[in-house]
Enzyme design. Sequence first.
Site, PDB file in Angstrom:
ATOM      1  N   CYS A 136       0.780  -1.339  -0.192  1.00 45.74           N
ATOM      2  CA  CYS A 136      -0.076   0.164  -0.120  1.00 45.74           C
ATOM      3  C   CYS A 136       0.801   0.991   0.083  1.00 45.74           C
ATOM      4  O   CYS A 136       1.748   1.325  -0.660  1.00 45.74           O
ATOM      5  CB  CYS A 136      -0.930  -0.025   1.110  1.00 45.74           C
ATOM      6  SG  CYS A 136      -2.090   1.436   1.346  1.00 45.74           S
ATOM      7  N   ASP A 163      -8.861  -3.647  -7.248  1.00 48.03           N
ATOM      8  CA  ASP A 163      -8.467  -2.793  -5.994  1.00 48.03           C
ATOM      9  C   ASP A 163      -8.992  -1.326  -6.455  1.00 48.03           C
ATOM     10  O   ASP A 163      -8.594  -0.849  -7.475  1.00 48.03           O
ATOM     11  CB  ASP A 163      -6.726  -2.942  -6.146  1.00 48.03           C
ATOM     12  CG  ASP A 163      -6.212  -2.117  -5.005  1.00 48.03           C
ATOM     13  OD1 ASP A 163      -6.845  -1.391  -4.181  1.00 48.03           O
ATOM     14  OD2 ASP A 163      -5.083  -2.306  -4.558  1.00 48.03           O
ATOM     15  N   HIS A 221      -7.792  -4.773  -2.757  1.00 47.89           N
ATOM     16  CA  HIS A 221      -6.578  -4.242  -1.847  1.00 47.89           C
ATOM     17  C   HIS A 221      -6.153  -5.253  -0.655  1.00 47.89           C
ATOM     18  O   HIS A 221      -5.022  -5.394  -0.387  1.00 47.89           O
ATOM     19  CB  HIS A 221      -6.910  -2.790  -1.576  1.00 47.89           C
ATOM     20  CG  HIS A 221      -5.831  -2.005  -0.941  1.00 47.89           C
ATOM     21  ND1 HIS A 221      -4.912  -1.630  -1.961  1.00 47.89           N
ATOM     22  CD2 HIS A 221      -5.212  -1.736   0.085  1.00 47.89           C
ATOM     23  CE1 HIS A 221      -3.956  -0.838  -1.254  1.00 47.89           C
ATOM     24  NE2 HIS A 221      -4.283  -0.818  -0.073  1.00 47.89           N
TER      25      HIS A 221
END
Lengths: 184, 358
Positions: free
Chosen positions: B149, B303, B332
């Site tokens: 991330c 995502d 995600h």
Amino acid sequence: MAEKEPTQEMFELWRKSLEEGTQAWLKTITQTPPADVTQFWRPILEQGMEFWAKGMGQVGAPDPAQQWKRFMDLWLEAWSKALGQAMATEGFARALGRYMDQWLTAQGPWRKAAEQSSEAALKALGLPGRAQVAAMAEQLTALEERVDRLDDRLDELKQLLERLARSPADRAAVPRRTTSRKRS
Amino acid sequence: MPDTARETDAFRHLQEEWTRQILRGTRAMELILNPAEPKVGQTPRVEVYRKGKARLCRYQSSRKHPVPVLMVPNLGISRPYIFDLQPGASFIEYMTREGFDFYLLDWGVFGEEDNGLTVDDCVTRILPRVVRKVLESSGAEALSLLGYCMGGPLSACFVALHPEVPVRALVNMAGPIDFAHAGLFRLWLDKRFFNVDRMVDTLGAVPAEMVKAGFKLLKPTMDVTTALNLWWNLWNDRYVEGFKALNKWANEYVPFPGEFFRQWVKEFYQENRLVRKELRLGGRLVDLGQIRCPVLVVGAQEDYIAPAPCVRAVLDHVGSQDTRYEELPGGHISLIAGRSAALHCWPRVAGWLAPRSG
């Protein structure tokens, strides 16, 4: 195919009633500019319903629970897609930004007043306020940073000494300033 | 299908469903009456370094691979125990079983005193020390960096700014790089609509509740879908156990330090400086072309936080010869946690790192 008909019929009925309801709803709000609603929601709802109708047509399992789950999944998926499309517009982003601004305008003075009163209350009780605790924690962080820097410098010195002890050739590479300081 | 067979089949389904309904009811009562906290983060670890709120933890392995892996997750937003959710469902456990000496950087839970922390501090002050501590603690000559991330761009910036650090390989997992493709957040945080200065100046930090609201808004039907799936699978003990752990994580948001958020939104989301080669950290220009080590990029097909094109973009800018891109199913979170991750993502990451960790 015959056993799918009642479901299909029910779905058509529901779609018709929803469409009529939307039309009626739109008529009632024509006094105020309905541009956003027609622009965003109408095509999205239609798209969602088409998707749903397609899914309903594919239901073939004899298990009613499975059918219900599939129906719910499709319904949620259609809504998720519809909402996703609505939220991906500049209109939504602008509205969200405006809402945030209004919220912050309301929050600012309220937060300030709340902070001031809680600070005053803590002070009256002889206790440190939030700002004081935060300042102390900041000082600790700064101290920790200084210790880390010292640690880094010590590491550098240690490595230099190790290199010096290992090879005489490295000794020549030591900056002259260090040796001249030692002499003086 | 003859009518009798169809009826028998329908009756069997009805019976099965009835049994499941009874089990669902029982489990629901158990969940309500005994809402015990699930145990998370159980893989044995040792804390090797602590700086401010940040902690560096080591998860030892058989060290089949001499090069250790440092995982840099997102800062703020959520807790990093998602990488070590439960025994048998833990990325860290998997990696240590595969013989990687694994280090996890936990940025910690920020308070008011951390509001001054910036992206600069993280990349030029904290990460260099953390990397040094990994090398010291493992005794290795090099390490691999795995950014997840927000940890993806942070790791990439660190490697680009420190070519002297012996980084053997870089993995970017769902880390946004080209913010022109950053989806809904890119639009919502656009400077025409969102005034980040006003927010940080008023609130000091971004409260956890606001972070939560922002992420929930990305997928408003998510909570209903989660509840529906829980009810549907409530008869299944394994599902319920996994759900409890994941749900604990999914509802534990942490605040963002104010100055970090300001810099992150302005320089990354609004101005897209990283790919435009305009980002300066610690007074130096970040040039992703300075990254010369092997790079693996893992994007997720669904995502919506860091869409695949936004993640993949790092490969257009690095100077590495050995690069690979994997686009895997899931979103995600399911990219890194859950059954799909164990099936698709973990083996690919470990498989790619293994020959580069000798």
